[in-house]
Scaffold this active site. Structure first.
Site, PDB file in Angstrom:
ATOM      1  N   PHE A   1      39.833  31.402  48.653  1.00 33.23           N
ATOM      2  CA  PHE A   1      40.112  32.103  49.914  1.00 33.23           C
ATOM      3  C   PHE A   1      39.204  33.317  50.021  1.00 33.23           C
ATOM      4  CE2 PHE A   1      42.135  35.165  52.732  1.00 33.23           C
ATOM      5  CZ  PHE A   1      42.356  34.378  53.851  1.00 33.23           C
TER       6      PHE A   1
ATOM      7  N   ASP B   1      34.387  37.897  44.377  1.00 34.94           N
ATOM      8  CA  ASP B   1      35.374  38.362  45.349  1.00 34.94           C
ATOM      9  C   ASP B   1      36.565  38.895  44.559  1.00 34.94           C
ATOM     10  OD1 ASP B   1      37.501  38.629  47.100  1.00 34.94           O
ATOM     11  OD2 ASP B   1      37.022  36.832  48.275  1.00 34.94           O
TER      12      ASP B   1
ATOM     13  N   LYS C   1      41.910  45.028  49.702  1.00 32.63           N
ATOM     14  CA  LYS C   1      43.357  45.174  49.481  1.00 32.63           C
ATOM     15  C   LYS C   1      43.826  46.465  48.787  1.00 32.63           C
ATOM     16  CE  LYS C   1      44.835  40.480  50.149  1.00 32.63           C
ATOM     17  NZ  LYS C   1      43.839  39.415  50.137  1.00 32.63           N
TER      18      LYS C   1
HETATM   19  C1  LIG Z   1      42.977  38.805  51.129  1.00 32.94           C
HETATM   20  C2  LIG Z   1      41.717  38.256  50.643  1.00 32.94           C
HETATM   21  C3  LIG Z   1      40.563  38.229  51.444  1.00 32.94           C
HETATM   22  C4  LIG Z   1      40.580  38.657  52.892  1.00 32.94           C
HETATM   23  O1  LIG Z   1      40.885  40.003  53.071  1.00 32.94           O
HETATM   24  P1  LIG Z   1      41.282  40.534  54.535  1.00 32.94           P
HETATM   25  O2  LIG Z   1      41.418  42.017  54.333  1.00 32.94           O
HETATM   26  O3  LIG Z   1      42.552  39.865  54.927  1.00 32.94           O
HETATM   27  O4  LIG Z   1      40.175  40.194  55.444  1.00 32.94           O
HETATM   28  C5  LIG Z   1      39.389  37.743  50.900  1.00 32.94           C
HETATM   29  N1  LIG Z   1      39.345  37.306  49.622  1.00 32.94           N
HETATM   30  C6  LIG Z   1      40.422  37.332  48.820  1.00 32.94           C
HETATM   31  C7  LIG Z   1      40.300  36.843  47.412  1.00 32.94           C
HETATM   32  C8  LIG Z   1      41.648  37.784  49.304  1.00 32.94           C
HETATM   33  O5  LIG Z   1      42.732  37.750  48.519  1.00 32.94           O
END
Ligand SMILES: *Cc1c(COP(=O)(O)O)cnc(C)c1O
Length: 392
Positions: free
Chosen positions: A128, A215, A244
């Site tokens: 994701f 990420d 986050k």
């Molecule tokens: C939550 C998340 C995102 C997206 O972040 P947003 O602030 O919702 O755009 C991208 N990568 C990972 C691994 C995430 O957990």
């Protein structure tokens, strides 16, 4: 009257009115133990005085100017993050998806500067990376992509935690320039790769001249018991994205880079109106300083190990429980059946949890969790899971 909000979320029937530490209260005055932190965002818990003071003081001084001027708080937070991560420079955005967009644009520019005409980025199944067009195209989940075609081109997908598949891609495609990957997959069901996965990815990237883009939007900021999850493996990425937990709820994202990757973005090649504004960066600094001063990363490791052991003890041998896994305060309990209903059952019992990948209970408690909170979480969730599986 029509609904005021677009139906992007199937919202649970609860509205929270205030929070304090690991607790939230709804509009009826009912109290909930928060084992989700707004999905890995509120690592310092709710209404933390350091965050409150940073917001109030900065709001009374200066919230926004523009990136056409120098921003002292942005430079301070950038330097702190780079120093901690062993990176060279930072681009600030407002969300995780935006941080990943910056990383994807950076990888493409890096490729074109090296004469790669049609660059591709390796991404994983069940990953994701966000909901913008480029990041949903990078995401390994059809539900996130369906209906938004044509997708952004230039992503090559491989199974997660499968080095062989990456070697095959390397042998067959000359246009790969980077790997974009989560050190532990979050939305994908708390998938922890084997210990040699990140070190081997680093080796492959070095050999092939690819950028290793991690990420760390969910895994970063102390969540897994190291400030950044890749530190468990003692490798350094070329590019890393954060969001986050960095702002504890104040929107902020960051794309960090090192070496040649840090030289790619130049004036005019990328930008953001809000990204890195004085308010968000002041809060980011307060979060980072508190994380370090209160040794919350170490606490995440301690409480995470305690929780994992306690859940293995209370649930591990139950028929219907497939696996208990994770690192630090990023834990998954996989069941042998879809268990989305557990979220509502937990809510009714005053507990906030999440279910992802259909069958995985996801726990992302605040990094300030104490042993008494952990005991309460284990007791409440064990009762719920036993009841749910019909083993009560
Ligand atoms: C939550 C998340 C995102 C997206 O972040 P947003 O602030 O919702 O755009 C991208 N990568 C990972 C691994 C995430 O957990």
């Amino acid at each position: 009257m029509s609904e005021p909000l677009m139906a992007t979320y199937k919202r649970l029937p609860v509205t929270f009115e205030k929070g304090d530490g690991v607790w939230l209260w709804d509009t009826e005055g009912k109290r909930y133990l928060d084992a989700l932190s707004g999905i890995a965002v509120c690592g310092l818990g709710h209404a933390h005085p350091a965050v409150r003071d940073a917001i109030c003081e900065q709001a009374g001084q200066l919230i926004h100017t523009s990136n056409i001027y120098r921003i002292a708080e942005q430079e301070r937070l950038g330097a702190m993050l780079s120093e901690l991560a062993g990176m060279d420079s930072v681009f600030f955005a407002n969300s995780g998806a935006e941080a990943n967009e910056a990383a994807i644009k950076l990888a493409r520019l890096y490729a074109h500067r090296r004469g790669v005409e049609n660059p591709a980025i390796l991404v994983a199944e069940s990953s994701f990376h966000g909901r913008t067009l480029a990041t949903l195209s990078a995401t390994g989940n059809r539900k996130v992509q369906a209906g938004f075609e044509p997708l952004v081109q230039g992503f090559v997908r491989v199974p997660y935690n499968d080095l062989e598949a990456i070697e095959i891609a390397a042998a067959n495609r000359a246009n790969i320039v980077a790997i974009l990957i989560e050190p532990i997959q979050g939305e994908g069901g708390i998938q922890v790769p084997s210990d040699d996965y990140l070190p081997r990815l680093r080796e492959i990237c070095d050999r092939e001249g690819w950028l290793l883009i991690l990420d760390e939007i969910q895994t970063g900021m102390g969540r897994t018991g190291q400030v950044f999850a890749h530190m468990h493996a003692d490798v350094r990425p070329d590019v890393m994205t954060l969001a986050k937990g960095l702002g504890n709820g104040v929107p902020i994202g960051a794309c960090l880079a090192r070496g040649a990757a840090a030289e790619v973005l130049t004036p005019g090649s990328h930008g953001s109106t809000f990204g890195g504004n004085p308010l968000a960066c002041r809060v980011g600094r307060a979060v980072l300083e508190t994380l370090i001063a209160d040794r919350l990363t170490e606490n995440a490791a301690t409480q995470g190990a305690y929780l994992a052991a306690a859940f293995r003890e209370s649930l591990g041998s139950l028929p219907g429980v497939v696996e208990i896994r994770g690192r630090g305060l990023m834990l998954g309990i996989e069941l042998d059946r879809p268990c989305g209903d557990l979220v509502g059952m937990a809510l009714a019992s005053g507990l906030l949890i999440n279910v992802t990948a259909d069958r995985v209970i996801r726990l992302l408690p605040p990094l300030i969790f104490e042993q008494a909170d952990a005991d309460l979480l284990v007791q409440r969730l064990t009762d719920l899971v036993q009841g749910f599986l019909g083993n009560a």
